[in-house]
Design an enzyme around this catalytic site. Structure first.
Site, mmCIF file in Angstrom:
data_model
loop_
_atom_site.group_PDB
_atom_site.id
_atom_site.type_symbol
_atom_site.label_atom_id
_atom_site.label_comp_id
_atom_site.label_asym_id
_atom_site.label_seq_id
_atom_site.Cartn_x
_atom_site.Cartn_y
_atom_site.Cartn_z
ATOM 1 N N HIS A 17 41.815 27.640 34.153
ATOM 2 C CA HIS A 17 40.768 28.177 33.277
ATOM 3 C C HIS A 17 40.726 27.414 31.950
ATOM 4 O O HIS A 17 39.651 27.085 31.449
ATOM 5 C CB HIS A 17 41.050 29.656 32.950
ATOM 6 C CG HIS A 17 41.018 30.573 34.130
ATOM 7 N ND1 HIS A 17 42.065 31.391 34.469
ATOM 8 C CD2 HIS A 17 40.045 30.813 35.046
ATOM 9 C CE1 HIS A 17 41.733 32.104 35.526
ATOM 10 N NE2 HIS A 17 40.525 31.769 35.916
ATOM 11 N N LYS A 41 38.125 47.581 39.319
ATOM 12 C CA LYS A 41 39.332 46.812 39.667
ATOM 13 C C LYS A 41 40.493 47.334 38.828
ATOM 14 O O LYS A 41 40.281 47.920 37.769
ATOM 15 C CB LYS A 41 39.115 45.332 39.327
ATOM 16 C CG LYS A 41 38.349 44.559 40.387
ATOM 17 C CD LYS A 41 38.498 43.068 40.115
ATOM 18 C CE LYS A 41 37.769 42.216 41.132
ATOM 19 N NZ LYS A 41 37.867 40.782 40.806
ATOM 20 N N ARG A 90 36.999 25.035 42.593
ATOM 21 C CA ARG A 90 38.280 24.415 42.966
ATOM 22 C C ARG A 90 38.183 23.674 44.283
ATOM 23 O O ARG A 90 38.636 22.546 44.406
ATOM 24 C CB ARG A 90 39.368 25.482 43.089
ATOM 25 C CG ARG A 90 39.849 26.018 41.769
ATOM 26 C CD ARG A 90 40.669 27.245 41.974
ATOM 27 N NE ARG A 90 39.881 28.266 42.635
ATOM 28 C CZ ARG A 90 40.217 29.539 42.712
ATOM 29 N NH1 ARG A 90 41.348 29.953 42.220
ATOM 30 N NH2 ARG A 90 39.424 30.412 43.312
ATOM 31 N N SER A 128 44.737 33.006 39.180
ATOM 32 C CA SER A 128 45.525 34.078 38.533
ATOM 33 C C SER A 128 46.304 34.845 39.593
ATOM 34 O O SER A 128 47.456 35.234 39.376
ATOM 35 C CB SER A 128 44.599 35.044 37.792
ATOM 36 O OG SER A 128 43.801 34.366 36.866
HETATM 37 O O1 PNS Z 1 37.119 35.281 37.672
HETATM 38 P P1 PNS Z 1 36.264 35.866 38.739
HETATM 39 O O2 PNS Z 1 36.796 37.219 39.161
HETATM 40 O O3 PNS Z 1 36.059 34.937 39.898
HETATM 41 O O4 PNS Z 1 34.814 36.104 38.073
HETATM 42 C C1 PNS Z 1 33.780 36.713 38.777
HETATM 43 C C2 PNS Z 1 32.632 37.105 37.821
HETATM 44 C C3 PNS Z 1 33.155 37.966 36.682
HETATM 45 C C4 PNS Z 1 31.988 35.875 37.246
HETATM 46 C C5 PNS Z 1 31.570 37.861 38.672
HETATM 47 O O5 PNS Z 1 32.185 38.877 39.394
HETATM 48 C C6 PNS Z 1 30.482 38.453 37.797
HETATM 49 O O6 PNS Z 1 29.638 37.754 37.278
HETATM 50 N N1 PNS Z 1 30.541 39.791 37.636
HETATM 51 C C7 PNS Z 1 29.605 40.525 36.820
HETATM 52 C C8 PNS Z 1 28.523 41.154 37.703
HETATM 53 C C9 PNS Z 1 27.513 40.095 38.059
HETATM 54 O O7 PNS Z 1 26.833 39.571 37.203
HETATM 55 N N2 PNS Z 1 27.471 39.695 39.342
HETATM 56 C C10 PNS Z 1 26.676 38.534 39.707
HETATM 57 C C11 PNS Z 1 25.617 38.842 40.673
HETATM 58 S S1 PNS Z 1 26.296 38.535 42.286
#
Ligand code: PNS
Length: 162
Positions: A17, A41, A90, A128
């Site tokens: 990150h 979560k 990745r 993570s």
């Molecule tokens: O670090 P992560 O868990 O891979 O991040 C995922 C994240 C936070 C980017 C994604 O879950 C997200 O954007 N969540 C907020 C809700 C949303 O906007 N969803 C996108 C439409 S599918």
């Protein structure tokens, strides 16, 4: 002025990150890291702790700001006047989910573009979740995150075992 948001869970941040944040800070005028407060979560670190960890780890980069958010990433982007959402890629295994998310975000907000940064090779395996898994079994975390973060992970796991 091009503002980018970098949304994620960051539970906690890894070198992967931090590498994406560092590189994005070169290409964009401002990078706002968005730590998702997701009540469904159960993260290891609270959202305040995750923000705090990222603030310390990025304090040397002047155009990076850390915030928390709830709800949609595109709304977080818009409320911060960001034109771009950054995500790290990745491996090909990330691609399908990331593409679906980027396309959904594009339907929701055509004015916000997703830009993918390919993770540096040395961190391509890292997440993570992997760091927490290794920590759980007492493995060496030094290649995964800076000492302040790995120590915080170890403290958290020790507290959880009490
Ligand atoms: O670090 P992560 O868990 O891979 O991040 C995922 C994240 C936070 C980017 C994604 O879950 C997200 O954007 N969540 C907020 C809700 C949303 O906007 N969803 C996108 C439409 S599918």
């Amino acid at each position: 002025m091009v503002i980018a948001v970098y949304p994620g869970s960051f539970d906690p941040a890894t070198y992967g990150h931090l590498d994406v944040i560092q590189r994005a800070s070169v290409s964009f005028d401002k990078v706002i890291v968005g730590v998702l407060h997701n009540s469904s979560k159960s993260p290891l670190f609270s959202v305040e702790e995750r923000v705090n960890i990222l603030e310390k780890a990025t304090r040397h980069i002047p155009n990076v700001e850390i915030k928390s958010f709830e709800g949609l990433s595109v709304n977080f982007a818009r409320s911060n006047h960001a034109q771009v959402i950054i995500r790290g890629l990745r491996a090909v295994t990330d691609f399908e989910y990331e593409l679906q998310m980027a396309q959904t975000n594009r339907v929701l907000a055509p004015d916000v573009d997703t830009v993918f940064l390919t993770t540096s090779l040395e961190y391509a395996y890292l997440s993570s979740t992997i760091m927490k898994e290794v920590a759980h079994f007492g493995g060496d975390l030094s290649r995964f995150a800076p000492p302040e973060i790995t120590q915080a992970v170890q403290r958290k796991l020790q507290e959880a075992q009490k």
